[in-house]
Design a protein around this motif. Structure first.
Motif, PDB file in Angstrom:
ATOM      1  N   HIS A 195      37.330  26.962  76.732  1.00 29.24           N
ATOM      2  CA  HIS A 195      38.725  26.722  76.352  1.00 29.24           C
ATOM      3  C   HIS A 195      38.831  25.764  75.164  1.00 29.24           C
ATOM      4  CE1 HIS A 195      40.306  28.603  80.055  1.00 29.24           C
ATOM      5  NE2 HIS A 195      39.220  28.115  80.611  1.00 29.24           N
ATOM      6  N   THR A 196      37.690  25.369  74.622  1.00 29.85           N
ATOM      7  CA  THR A 196      37.662  24.334  73.586  1.00 29.85           C
ATOM      8  C   THR A 196      38.559  24.633  72.378  1.00 29.85           C
ATOM      9  OG1 THR A 196      35.422  23.683  74.234  1.00 29.85           O
ATOM     10  CG2 THR A 196      36.173  22.994  72.057  1.00 29.85           C
ATOM     11  N   VAL A 199      42.134  24.017  73.222  1.00 28.50           N
ATOM     12  CA  VAL A 199      42.373  22.584  73.411  1.00 28.50           C
ATOM     13  C   VAL A 199      42.430  21.869  72.059  1.00 28.50           C
ATOM     14  CG1 VAL A 199      41.401  20.444  74.344  1.00 28.50           C
ATOM     15  CG2 VAL A 199      41.350  22.537  75.717  1.00 28.50           C
ATOM     16  N   ALA A 202      45.770  22.387  70.669  1.00 29.08           N
ATOM     17  CA  ALA A 202      46.718  21.530  71.386  1.00 29.08           C
ATOM     18  C   ALA A 202      46.654  20.101  70.871  1.00 29.08           C
ATOM     19  CB  ALA A 202      46.419  21.563  72.883  1.00 29.08           C
TER      20      ALA A 202
END
Length: 225
Positions: A195-196, A199, A202
């Motif tokens: 999910h890096t 993220v 984000a």
């Protein structure tokens, strides 16, 4: 000779070409151009100084009719989203790996926030983030858009709806792929197994919104939507 060979390899490497393209396209200041064309206003000197849709509306609503200002603001939002969407779509057409596609998405968002055409200043990155990831994680992206729309309708605060929309969309990547059997080409877990990148996007969005977050906590953030 070795240096020349390395240089030729770099400029002919399709991944690197796309990384450069992502940064150059992502950095195009659509809002700045539109505000200048339709209102003869430099939005960098108005409101937050951002080149995004919200500040375009803020800059134009007192110069042209508010209805027209909303339309130009909406066109800015779509233009900023298309920057990311088009480059990622091209990467898909050229058959680039998913890790490259996600890197392209990050670079598009980063470039919008730190444009090479504006001395590395820019917007908040929300619209470009949506456009950049919508082909990579459409289910989570659509859910994030729904959150954005509902929060915007209820609270009428652009920064709050933008933050919650983006963060919820990225948050859904930790839930949806594990609950529903998504096709591999729209599941971040199957695409890259981490999910890096989501993220990182984000974090960029959060960082550009720090002044807005401070004002939200102080109750000083103005309603715009």
């Amino acid at each position: 000779m070795q240096t020349q060979s390395l240089f030729l390899e770099l400029i002919t490497n399709i991944n690197i070409i796309f990384y450069i393209l992502a940064y150059l396209v992502g950095g195009i200041p659509s809002g700045l151009f539109l505000a200048k064309i339709f209102g003869n206003v430099d939005i960098r000197k108005v409101g937050s100084g951002s080149i995004g849709a919200t500040n375009v509306y803020r800059a134009l609503k007192d110069v042209i009719e508010p209805k027209k200002a909303k339309i130009i603001s909406f066109i800015t939002l779509i233009s900023d989203a298309l920057k990311g969407l088009i480059v990622v779509l091209l990467a898909k057409i050229f058959g680039l790996n998913y890790d490259v596609q996600w890197m392209i998405a990050i670079l598009c968002v980063f470039a919008h926030c730190y444009s090479p055409y504006l001395n590395f200043t820019g917007g908040k990155g929300v619209s470009t983030a949506i456009g950049s990831v919508i082909l990579l994680m459409p289910i989570e992206g659509i859910l994030g858009l729904i959150v954005w729309g509902v929060v915007g309708k209820v609270f009428k605060v652009s920064s709050l709806s933008s933050l919650l929309g983006v963060l919820s969309g990225i948050g859904f990547t930790f839930i949806i792929p594990y609950v529903f059997p998504l096709p591999h080409f729209i599941s971040i877990v199957d695409e890259i197994g981490t999910h890096t990148p989501a993220v990182v996007i984000a974090i960029i969005i959060l960082y550009t919104h720090i002044p807005n977050i401070v004002r939200l906590f102080k109750g000083e953030e103005k309603k715009v939507l």
